[in-house]
Design an enzyme around this catalytic site. Structure first.
Site, short mmCIF file in Angstrom:
data_model
loop_
_atom_site.label_atom_id
_atom_site.label_comp_id
_atom_site.label_asym_id
_atom_site.label_seq_id
_atom_site.Cartn_x
_atom_site.Cartn_y
_atom_site.Cartn_z
N TYR A 127 0.82 -1.21 0.00
CA TYR A 127 0.00 0.00 0.00
C TYR A 127 0.86 1.26 0.00
O TYR A 127 0.38 2.35 -0.33
CB TYR A 127 -0.93 0.03 1.23
CG TYR A 127 -2.09 -0.92 1.14
CD1 TYR A 127 -1.93 -2.19 0.60
CD2 TYR A 127 -3.35 -0.56 1.59
CE1 TYR A 127 -2.98 -3.08 0.52
CE2 TYR A 127 -4.41 -1.45 1.51
CZ TYR A 127 -4.22 -2.69 0.97
OH TYR A 127 -5.27 -3.57 0.89
N LYS A 154 3.35 -15.27 2.44
CA LYS A 154 3.40 -16.03 1.19
C LYS A 154 4.88 -16.31 0.91
O LYS A 154 5.44 -15.92 -0.12
CB LYS A 154 2.73 -15.22 0.05
CG LYS A 154 2.58 -15.95 -1.26
CD LYS A 154 1.57 -17.09 -1.25
CE LYS A 154 1.59 -17.84 -2.57
NZ LYS A 154 0.74 -19.06 -2.56
N ASP A 185 -2.82 -18.31 1.18
CA ASP A 185 -3.90 -19.01 0.45
C ASP A 185 -4.50 -20.10 1.33
O ASP A 185 -5.73 -20.26 1.41
CB ASP A 185 -3.39 -19.58 -0.90
CG ASP A 185 -2.05 -20.27 -0.80
OD1 ASP A 185 -1.41 -20.24 0.27
OD2 ASP A 185 -1.63 -20.87 -1.82
N ASP A 227 -5.88 -6.83 5.17
CA ASP A 227 -7.06 -6.18 4.61
C ASP A 227 -8.04 -7.24 4.09
O ASP A 227 -9.23 -7.23 4.40
CB ASP A 227 -6.63 -5.24 3.47
CG ASP A 227 -7.77 -4.41 2.92
OD1 ASP A 227 -8.75 -4.18 3.67
OD2 ASP A 227 -7.68 -3.98 1.76
N ASP A 253 -11.74 -8.84 6.03
CA ASP A 253 -13.07 -8.84 5.41
C ASP A 253 -13.65 -10.25 5.40
O ASP A 253 -14.83 -10.46 5.66
CB ASP A 253 -13.01 -8.32 3.96
CG ASP A 253 -13.28 -6.82 3.87
OD1 ASP A 253 -12.92 -6.10 4.83
OD2 ASP A 253 -13.82 -6.37 2.84
C1 IPM Z 1 -9.90 -0.94 5.26
C2 IPM Z 1 -10.26 -0.38 3.93
C3 IPM Z 1 -9.15 0.56 3.49
C4 IPM Z 1 -7.86 -0.26 3.44
C5 IPM Z 1 -9.37 1.29 2.16
C6 IPM Z 1 -10.67 2.05 2.16
C7 IPM Z 1 -8.22 2.20 1.84
O1 IPM Z 1 -10.48 -1.40 3.01
O2 IPM Z 1 -9.73 -0.17 6.21
O3 IPM Z 1 -9.81 -2.17 5.37
O4 IPM Z 1 -7.61 -0.96 2.47
O5 IPM Z 1 -7.10 -0.20 4.40
MG MG Z 2 -10.56 -3.32 3.88
#
Ligand code: IPM
Ligand code: MG
Length: 350
Positions: A139, A189, A221, A245, A249
């Site tokens: 990032y 990885k 993975d 990240d 999720d």
């Molecule tokens: C998160 C979000 C952010 C990230 C985005 C919106 C930049 O997905 O906080 O997980 O990738 O960190």
């Molecule tokens: Mg995110």
């Protein structure tokens, strides 16, 4: 205690969920005799609309002068076609970097009351903490576009980690594991990426300093698969910015809804940034139906990590759990309550 907070409500459902969370914070502060002062700043799409840039100087200054930052969410379709450096997300990345918030703590808990909402047939309850490195990796590595000759235009992003960066996030992983069940999984990885091999080597050196922690490595993975196969096998996970990240999720969905997951972003001092892990949900913005629980739980994390107010944090967490147990649910978790109604329920329990 006096709490001096910067509020970055942001875009989409951001303002609604932050308003709900500060109602809860106000109530807790009144009960425990704390005073809280809010200073609102623009960040993300709303800042672009007002000033032309996602992270105005004034916002950054406000964050740096505050004790802690509470953020809603940034982004939306309106700003999706802007070039990378002008996108709303840059505000988030910019604050994290400028405040040195390298450790992102993302607890993923499946509450018993929501076990039916977990898409897995077999999961009962689990309680995982994902520690995501937040100011390095792909990032923040070198990126750009170039001409690749007969292959046409090309673009690149670089995964780059120093030993120091890995060590400091690794320590957060081990220290968190020690305070919990002494189990840490580092996800990388290393079968392909050199940066992951450095990550793994560094973690192994740290592991030698923490003989009491049951440490293991896992390839990302495989980890994505194991989270679905048996989430209960994980306790604390430590991983890089991008893997964290993605996996957070994934883990959020196992808890029933991404609307449930709070986060804390921390650096060396006590100042942190607290935000739900979900986005700005433009499709439901302004409708009063967003689930504010992730933001409310983020406020609990703020009280714990930035202000060392454990009883106050716990009271908020207990109120959320009790509300769920009593069947007070928003739409994303199978109920009918809107943002205001679930907030009312939480307020009644404090
Ligand atoms: C998160 C979000 C952010 C990230 C985005 C919106 C930049 O997905 O906080 O997980 O990738 O960190
Ligand atoms: Mg995110």
């Amino acid at each position: 205690m006096n709490l001096n907070l910067a509020l970055l409500k942001g875009d989409g459902i951001g303002p609604e969920i932050v308003d709900s969370a500060i109602a809860v914070l106000d109530k807790i502060c009144a009960k425990y005799n704390h005073t809280v002062k809010y200073n609102e700043y623009l960040a993300g799409g709303c800042a672009i609309d007002a000033t032309g840039i996602p992270l105005p100087e004034e916002t950054l200054k406000g964050c740096l002068e505050s004790d802690s930052v509470l953020l809603g969410a940034v982004g939306g379709p309106k700003w999706d076609t802007l070039p990378g450096h002008l996108r709303p997300e840059k505000a988030l990345l910019g604050v994290r970097k400028a405040l040195g918030l390298y450790a992102n703590i993302r607890p993923a808990t499946l509450y018993p009351a929501l076990s039916e909402r977990c898409p897995l047939r077999s999961a009962k309850a689990f309680d995982i903490v994902i520690i995501r490195e937040l100011t390095g990796g792909i990032y923040f590595g070198k990126s750009g576009r170039e001409d690749a000759g007969e292959m046409g235009e090309a673009a690149f992003d670089t995964e780059y980690y120093t030993v120091k960066e890995i060590e400091r996030i690794g320590r957060v992983g081990f220290e968190t594991a020690i305070k919990r069940n002494k189990k840490l999984t580092s996800i990388d990885k290393a079968n392909v990426l050199e940066s992951s091999r450095l990550w793994r080597e560094t973690m192994h050196k740290l592991a030698a300093e923490y003989p009491d922690v049951d440490y293991s490595d896992m390839l990302v993975d495989n980890a994505a698969m194991q989270l679905i196969r048996d989430p209960g096998q994980f306790d604390v996970i430590v991983t890089s910015n991008m893997f964290g990240d993605i996996l957070s999720d994934e883990a959020s969905q196992l808890t029933g809804s991404i609307g449930m997951l709070p986060s804390a972003s921390l650096g060396e001092g006590t100042r942190g940034m607290y935000e739900p892990i979900h986005g700005s949900a433009p499709d439901i913005a302004g409708k009063g139906v967003a689930n504010p629980l992730a933001t409310i739980l983020s406020v609990a994390m703020m009280l714990r990590y930035s202000f060392n107010l454990e009883a106050e944090a716990k009271e908020i967490e207990n109120a959320v759990e009790t509300a769920l147990n009593n069947g007070h649910l928003t739409r994303d978790i199978g109920g009918e309550l809107g943002t205001a109604a679930i907030t009312e329920e939480i307020l009644k329990l404090i």
